[in-house]
Design a protein around this motif. Structure first.
Motif, PDB file in Angstrom:
ATOM      1  N   VAL A   1       0.863  -1.175   0.000  1.00 43.62           N
ATOM      2  CA  VAL A   1       0.000   0.000   0.000  1.00 43.62           C
ATOM      3  C   VAL A   1       0.901   1.226   0.000  1.00 43.62           C
ATOM      4  O   VAL A   1       1.700   1.422   0.916  1.00 43.62           O
ATOM      5  N   LYS A   2       0.789   2.027  -1.039  1.00 49.36           N
ATOM      6  CA  LYS A   2       1.612   3.231  -1.161  1.00 49.36           C
ATOM      7  C   LYS A   2       1.110   4.306  -0.194  1.00 49.36           C
ATOM      8  O   LYS A   2      -0.092   4.470   0.027  1.00 49.36           O
TER       9      LYS A   2
ATOM     10  N   HIS B   1      -9.963  -8.552   4.048  1.00 47.51           N
ATOM     11  CA  HIS B   1      -8.987  -9.448   4.665  1.00 47.51           C
ATOM     12  C   HIS B   1      -9.661 -10.682   5.270  1.00 47.51           C
ATOM     13  O   HIS B   1      -9.086 -11.767   5.275  1.00 47.51           O
ATOM     14  N   GLU B   2     -10.865 -10.522   5.755  1.00 48.14           N
ATOM     15  CA  GLU B   2     -11.624 -11.672   6.259  1.00 48.14           C
ATOM     16  C   GLU B   2     -11.889 -12.675   5.129  1.00 48.14           C
ATOM     17  O   GLU B   2     -11.794 -13.888   5.329  1.00 48.14           O
ATOM     18  N   GLU B   3     -12.180 -12.172   3.935  1.00 47.79           N
ATOM     19  CA  GLU B   3     -12.359 -13.050   2.775  1.00 47.79           C
ATOM     20  C   GLU B   3     -11.064 -13.800   2.463  1.00 47.79           C
ATOM     21  O   GLU B   3     -11.090 -14.988   2.122  1.00 47.79           O
TER      22      GLU B   3
ATOM     23  N   SER C   1      -0.613  -5.627   7.688  1.00 47.42           N
ATOM     24  CA  SER C   1      -0.472  -4.600   8.712  1.00 47.42           C
ATOM     25  C   SER C   1      -0.272  -3.236   8.077  1.00 47.42           C
ATOM     26  O   SER C   1       0.191  -3.121   6.943  1.00 47.42           O
ATOM     27  N   GLY C   2      -0.615  -2.218   8.820  1.00 47.01           N
ATOM     28  CA  GLY C   2      -0.314  -0.851   8.428  1.00 47.01           C
ATOM     29  C   GLY C   2       1.000  -0.437   9.064  1.00 47.01           C
ATOM     30  O   GLY C   2       1.445  -1.043  10.051  1.00 47.01           O
ATOM     31  N   LEU C   3       1.623   0.571   8.508  1.00 41.79           N
ATOM     32  CA  LEU C   3       2.896   1.063   9.016  1.00 41.79           C
ATOM     33  C   LEU C   3       2.744   2.511   9.485  1.00 41.79           C
ATOM     34  O   LEU C   3       1.975   3.277   8.908  1.00 41.79           O
ATOM     35  N   THR C   4       3.500   2.867  10.514  1.00 46.17           N
ATOM     36  CA  THR C   4       3.487   4.245  10.989  1.00 46.17           C
ATOM     37  C   THR C   4       4.158   5.142   9.944  1.00 46.17           C
ATOM     38  O   THR C   4       4.872   4.656   9.069  1.00 46.17           O
ATOM     39  N   PRO C   5       3.952   6.449  10.047  1.00 46.30           N
ATOM     40  CA  PRO C   5       4.567   7.366   9.078  1.00 46.30           C
ATOM     41  C   PRO C   5       6.090   7.287   9.095  1.00 46.30           C
ATOM     42  O   PRO C   5       6.693   6.874  10.096  1.00 46.30           O
ATOM     43  N   SER C   6       6.705   7.719   8.007  1.00 44.16           N
ATOM     44  CA  SER C   6       8.161   7.672   7.909  1.00 44.16           C
ATOM     45  C   SER C   6       8.837   8.566   8.936  1.00 44.16           C
ATOM     46  O   SER C   6      10.020   8.395   9.226  1.00 44.16           O
TER      47      SER C   6
END
Length: 138
Positions: free
Chosen positions: A7-8, A31-33, A44-49
């Motif tokens: 995810v950009k 994601h459940e699918e 997972s998501g990532l925190t900002p740079s």
């Protein structure tokens, strides 16, 4: 075959804006699918740079560079890893990936296939990686 859905980042994600409930619910359903079909490995998501860093290499020299980083369109805001039987299946699944920037906003994902150990020729290092993988799974 394993694929990473990258995810950009956007200006909003780099500013630390959390996704709204509608986007979270849409992502959760998708994601459940993936879980139900048995292809989800991790997500997972990532925190900002601004909370990250880089290590730059020049030969044996290493340089530490603290975030944030300027070009948000080249940054990663999150990922999903899937394990599927074919590239075609991966394409079909990723075409259904929700817009990570939310409805009406510009967003982008990039999909890349992982190298598997079988892709490399025989070597002592590859054998050691296999041993590490087997030990990790115990």
């Amino acid at each position: 075959m394993r694929f990473m859905i990258i995810v950009k980042a956007t200006q909003d994600s780099e500013a630390g804006a959390m996704p709204g409930e509608k986007l979270l619910a849409t992502m959760q359903k998708y994601h459940e699918e993936l879980v139900k079909t048995g292809v989800l490995v991790d997500a997972s998501g990532l925190t900002p740079s601004s909370k990250g860093w880089r290590i730059k290499y020049s030969g044996d020299k290493r340089t530490f560079v603290d975030g944030p980083f300027a070009d948000s369109k080249e940054l990663v805001a999150g990922y999903t890893i899937i394990k599927v039987k074919s590239r075609e299946q991966a394409i079909e699944l990723t075409k259904r990936f929700p817009n990570p920037a939310g409805d009406g906003n510009a967003g982008e994902i990039e999909v890349r296939e992982f190298f598997e150990l079988e892709d490399f020729g025989p070597s002592e290092a590859v054998d050691r990686f296999r041993e590490m993988e087997a030990a990790r799974k115990k």
